[in-house]
Design an enzyme around this catalytic site. Structure first.
Site, PDB file in Angstrom:
ATOM      1  N   ASN A 114      -7.527  -3.825  14.139  1.00 25.28           N
ATOM      2  CA  ASN A 114      -8.785  -3.929  13.689  1.00 25.28           C
ATOM      3  C   ASN A 114      -8.724  -5.243  12.715  1.00 25.28           C
ATOM      4  O   ASN A 114      -9.816  -5.656  12.130  1.00 25.28           O
ATOM      5  CB  ASN A 114      -9.364  -2.898  13.063  1.00 25.28           C
ATOM      6  CG  ASN A 114      -8.848  -2.204  11.983  1.00 25.28           C
ATOM      7  OD1 ASN A 114      -7.742  -2.967  11.348  1.00 25.28           O
ATOM      8  ND2 ASN A 114      -9.289  -1.271  11.555  1.00 25.28           N
TER       9      ASN A 114
ATOM     10  N   ASP B 288       0.738  -1.252  -0.117  1.00 25.30           N
ATOM     11  CA  ASP B 288       0.043  -0.200  -0.118  1.00 25.30           C
ATOM     12  C   ASP B 288       0.755   1.251  -0.146  1.00 25.30           C
ATOM     13  O   ASP B 288       2.250   1.204   0.419  1.00 25.30           O
ATOM     14  CB  ASP B 288      -0.946  -0.070   1.153  1.00 25.30           C
ATOM     15  CG  ASP B 288      -0.190  -0.452   2.610  1.00 25.30           C
ATOM     16  OD1 ASP B 288       0.971  -0.459   2.597  1.00 25.30           O
ATOM     17  OD2 ASP B 288      -1.041  -1.105   3.390  1.00 25.30           O
TER      18      ASP B 288
ATOM     19  N   HIS C 284      -6.976  -5.318   9.601  1.00 27.21           N
ATOM     20  CA  HIS C 284      -6.829  -5.065   8.411  1.00 27.21           C
ATOM     21  C   HIS C 284      -5.519  -5.760   7.748  1.00 27.21           C
ATOM     22  O   HIS C 284      -4.257  -5.805   8.723  1.00 27.21           O
ATOM     23  CB  HIS C 284      -6.958  -3.636   8.255  1.00 27.21           C
ATOM     24  CG  HIS C 284      -5.815  -2.801   8.582  1.00 27.21           C
ATOM     25  ND1 HIS C 284      -5.943  -1.733   9.239  1.00 27.21           N
ATOM     26  CD2 HIS C 284      -4.519  -2.960   8.706  1.00 27.21           C
ATOM     27  CE1 HIS C 284      -4.750  -0.975   9.556  1.00 27.21           C
ATOM     28  NE2 HIS C 284      -3.859  -1.792   9.019  1.00 27.21           N
TER      29      HIS C 284
ATOM     30  N   GLU D   8      -9.502  -2.297   5.458  1.00 24.38           N
ATOM     31  CA  GLU D   8     -10.113  -2.151   6.282  1.00 24.38           C
ATOM     32  C   GLU D   8     -11.266  -3.078   6.684  1.00 24.38           C
ATOM     33  O   GLU D   8     -11.887  -3.645   5.787  1.00 24.38           O
ATOM     34  CB  GLU D   8     -10.587  -0.745   6.668  1.00 24.38           C
ATOM     35  CG  GLU D   8      -9.527   0.383   6.623  1.00 24.38           C
ATOM     36  CD  GLU D   8      -8.692   0.396   7.917  1.00 24.38           C
ATOM     37  OE1 GLU D   8      -8.608  -0.475   8.745  1.00 24.38           O
ATOM     38  OE2 GLU D   8      -8.242   1.525   8.155  1.00 24.38           O
TER      39      GLU D   8
END
Ligand code: GLP
Length: 265
Positions: free
Chosen positions: A137, A67, A139, A144
């Site tokens: 979380n 990313d 990801h 996400e």
């Protein structure tokens, strides 16, 4: 899924570096998928040392990062391009023209970056080994919770939680991007082999559903349960919420027994 619970972050880094080196020995022109963040730093240090002291070479390697932020120039120290140069590329013998991130230049339409990145990965023969960290979380990359499990490289809006977790890397909070381009979950799943590294207590609640929860877009990393060749390398703290802990230890014991036999011990 191969769940490997190790003593500490150092042991996780060593096991991760060993996996990469094994692929590289088998295929000197391997294609690696790489990750940023705090977690892989110690593994990169080990690879740098192996290059310097043991003749390991990345000369013919190609890399694709997971990313990149939208809105930071490549020479901004907070960009993932700058991170990769600083933490790995400038310290090894890789040809940097073979290192790719889903970068969105000033003149590029952000919507074009994803499909172009997918085509580039395909043109290099696909990813042999993808390295992943994990967000608190669940990801992976910047996929996400609620990201499509079938997604491809595209723009993602970061959650407030992820923005808060990454705030520490930005001196000026206003300079922190809220958008990124990330490899999709299906892109990650196309890799022939995957290694996920997780260290520290703050990852324990993401690691448990990744390994033991239902496959769900609410925990994007849980899709890894559907991949044939995944190693999850954990330190004790990151493994601390797993409910089948005894079973993973039992498997590790059996593996040691089998490999001992193979080596004639
Ligand atoms: C970031 C990155 C992920 C990384 C994760 C965990 O948001 N996009 O690729 O795995 O957060 O980072 P860290 O290793 O610093 O905890």
């Amino acid at each position: 899924m191969d769940v490997v619970i190790l003593k500490d972050g150092d042991a996780v880094a060593a096991a991760g570096a060993d996996l990469l080196q094994r692929v590289l020995r088998r295929k000197p022109n391997a294609v690696f998928g790489l990750a940023t963040g705090r977690t892989p730093l110690a593994m990169y240090q080990r690879l740098i040392a192996a290059c310097r002291d043991e003749g390991l070479s990345f000369r013919d390697v190609t890399t694709f990062n997971l990313d990149e932020y939208i809105g930071l120039s490549p020479d901004d120290p907070q960009s993932y391009r700058a991170y990769m140069k600083r933490e790995l590329f400038d310290e090894i013998d890789i040809d940097q023209s073979n290192t790719f991130l889903p970068e969105c230049g000033e003149k590029t339409d952000p919507l074009d970056v994803g499909p172009a990145y997918e085509a580039l990965i395909r043109s290099r023969g696909g990813i042999d080994l993808q390295v992943l960290g994990i967000g608190r979380n669940g990801h992976i990359g910047f996929n996400e919770p609620t990201s499509s499990l079938n997604s491809r490289t595209r723009i993602k809006t970061l959650t407030r939680e992820t923005i808060a977790a990454n705030r520490q890397y930005f001196n000026d909070p206003l300079a922190q991007p809220q958008l990124a381009v990330t490899m999709g979950i299906a892109t990650i799943m196309d890799a022939r082999q995957i290694v996920l590294l997780a260290t520290g207590k703050e990852k324990a609640e993401a690691v448990r559903p990744t390994i033991e929860g239902p496959v769900s877009a609410m925990c994007p990393a849980s899709i890894l349960q559907m991949h044939e060749t995944v190693s999850v390398l954990l330190d004790e703290a990151a493994a601390s919420a797993l409910t089948l802990r005894d079973y993973y230890d039992w498997i590790a014991q059996q593996k040691r027994r089998i490999s001992g036999k193979k080596e004639g011990r």
